[in-house]
Write an enzyme that holds these catalytic residues in place. Structure first.
Site, PDB file in Angstrom:
ATOM      1  N   GLU A 180       0.933  -1.184  -0.076  1.00 49.20           N
ATOM      2  CA  GLU A 180       0.052   0.060   0.006  1.00 49.20           C
ATOM      3  C   GLU A 180       0.924   1.069  -0.004  1.00 49.20           C
ATOM      4  OE1 GLU A 180      -4.119  -0.683   2.471  1.00 49.20           O
ATOM      5  OE2 GLU A 180      -2.239  -0.561   3.606  1.00 49.20           O
TER       6      GLU A 180
ATOM      7  N   HIS B 199      -4.531   3.708  17.018  1.00 48.04           N
ATOM      8  CA  HIS B 199      -5.971   3.690  16.109  1.00 48.04           C
ATOM      9  C   HIS B 199      -7.017   3.631  16.826  1.00 48.04           C
ATOM     10  CE1 HIS B 199      -2.689   2.496  13.178  1.00 48.04           C
ATOM     11  NE2 HIS B 199      -2.426   1.624  13.925  1.00 48.04           N
TER      12      HIS B 199
ATOM     13  N   LYS C 174      -9.710   6.164  17.994  1.00 46.64           N
ATOM     14  CA  LYS C 174      -9.998   7.558  18.252  1.00 46.64           C
ATOM     15  C   LYS C 174     -10.171   8.241  19.392  1.00 46.64           C
ATOM     16  CE  LYS C 174     -12.122   6.545  13.884  1.00 46.64           C
ATOM     17  NZ  LYS C 174     -13.446   5.854  13.282  1.00 46.64           N
TER      18      LYS C 174
END
Lengths: 299, 299
Positions: free
Chosen positions: A33, A68, A70
């Site tokens: 990616e 990761h 929030k």
């Protein structure tokens, strides 16, 4: 996971990752990616009915994360250009319409803060913890709408009555802070015990979504450490931040530790205020963990 | 005070009132006013600055009163025609402009529910208990604006930024319930003591303005009996009423009596729901005082 910074490192990093995958999962396949160094997490609230109607309720900026997870979420994002905001929301609608999506859902993207382009991450086919900020700025009850959609009602007719897409606007800015029984001075280890005193802020522009937090409540280690969600609304980002700050300072939680001092540092940080905070913000700003002893009586 | 129902009673009633005034105050002068049998109490929120700018923030319907004390207030009024609403607000602006009024204030009127005309009562030159409902439907912070006006800022410029009059709109409907430590089963006698348990509702569309109410708080007979103000917002009057009802049922106040069961009866009454309740509503509807024992656990 391996980050390839230079082209000449590709071969060796790829082989490392493949060896690790093979050892861990028995299969050496890996995904390649694009790496986004300074990423903003932008997600779009979607709601669709069973009759082919689907709208977005604009975006949330959930860049402030820890591992990761929030921590603080805002709507709308005050760092995006009008065009980028529109493009991201339209991309989300295209994706969900092509999947004939029904009910509330979120399409998540990463925005490259240096280049301004954006990349799809995933769809969360559910109501999210941070849906509150979208409700505050659109006036649309997402939970109720989802239930009515499941009953077969149409988005743009009674009793739902959501206006057509081009009339769905956002008013002001909303910020949600997740208040947890975690100790920011000790690597956010969840604390537990009996809440001896619990008082919460109130007034104009303050929304609370509580449950487990009240005087006398026993916080156990067996459940999520979320005590209450604080959502502050204001006409401008500045107003919303000031109101969230006032509300955080008015909380009184005794008996268990909370992350409130950390949240105060966070929302008053210049990088949060100017919208430049990216997903690595918490990890790369150790000053967020410097706490001054509270000077206010009774805190 | 005397009410003259028939012209032939005028002379005798007038003389009665004059004698009473003379005996009580040493002066027999009396005021003669039109009597409005079925009156709605409609008031207009005004805010003016030191530079000649003055706007209204629309009206509140405060018809639900007990002994001239407001109990439940709503904004906007769902029983007025659009024209009457506009006329009343414009009359309030004319009055306050001609007085060069500065700061937040309220112009109060009675609307004759049978004839549809309206009459000035008085001006309250201050922020009122019920200002919350106007804040919820306009998004304008009245308390903050008043302070900024006192500092010399202009209404339509930063940091106040109120839009011009023709762009000030109301969104949805808000209902405020005054929750007091009064016993509705015993003529609303104020109760006092220690609040052993206090839990309040939360979530979308719920605003609380609290202060004296929390677990462990001691309610004394020396202050006003107001514990907390509940303001519920919804897209429609129906939504706001349903949300207020849910919120009232979620409150847990133990240790002192409260008027919550009475408020539940009130907002679910057909005359409140259809907007026909006038200022005599509470006095003329004894069914508001019929309480069924709570069936829900732990209430």
């Amino acid at each position: 996971m391996r980050v390839v910074e230079k082209p000449q490192d590709l071969q060796s990093k790829l082989e490392e990752a493949q060896r690790e995958a093979g050892a861990a999962f028995g299969r050496p396949e890996v995904f390649v990616e694009r790496y986004i160094k300074r990423a903003k997490h932008i997600e779009v609230q979607i709601i669709g009915d069973k009759h082919g109607n689907l709208v977005h309720l604009w975006e949330r900026d959930c860049s402030v994360q820890r591992r990761h997870q929030k921590v603080v979420e805002v709507a709308p994002s005050w760092s995006l250009t009008r065009k980028l905001r529109q493009d991201i929301c339209e991309a989300a609608v295209r994706l969900m319409k092509s999947a004939n999506y029904i009910a509330a859902g979120t399409v998540e993207f990463l925005v490259d803060a240096d280049r301004g382009d954006f990349f799809f991450i995933e769809v969360n086919p559910r109501v999210q913890v941070e849906h509150t900020v979208t409700e505050q700025v659109t006036g649309i009850d997402i939970v109720k709408t989802q239930i009515l959609v499941a009953q077969g009602f149409k988005l743009h007719e009674p009793p739902i009555n959501i206006p057509p897409q081009d009339q769905i606007q956002t008013h002001g800015t909303a910020i949600q802070c997740r208040i947890t029984s975690e100790d920011p001075e000790n690597k956010f280890i969840p604390d537990y015990g009996r809440i001896s005193t619990y008082r919460s802020p109130a007034g104009f522009g303050i929304r609370l979504d509580g449950g487990s937090a009240f005087s006398g409540a026993v916080i156990t280690p067996y459940f999520d450490s979320l005590l209450v969600k604080l959502t502050a609304w204001g006409q401008t980002p500045h107003d919303a931040i000031r109101r969230a700050d006032r509300a955080l300072r008015e909380f009184r939680v005794r008996g268990v530790k909370s992350n409130i001092p950390f949240l105060e540092n966070l929302i008053n940080h210049p990088a949060f205020i100017d919208g430049s905070a990216t997903t690595t913000f918490i990890d790369t700003h150790p000053e967020l963990f410097k706490f001054t002893p509270p000077s206010r009586p009774g805190h």
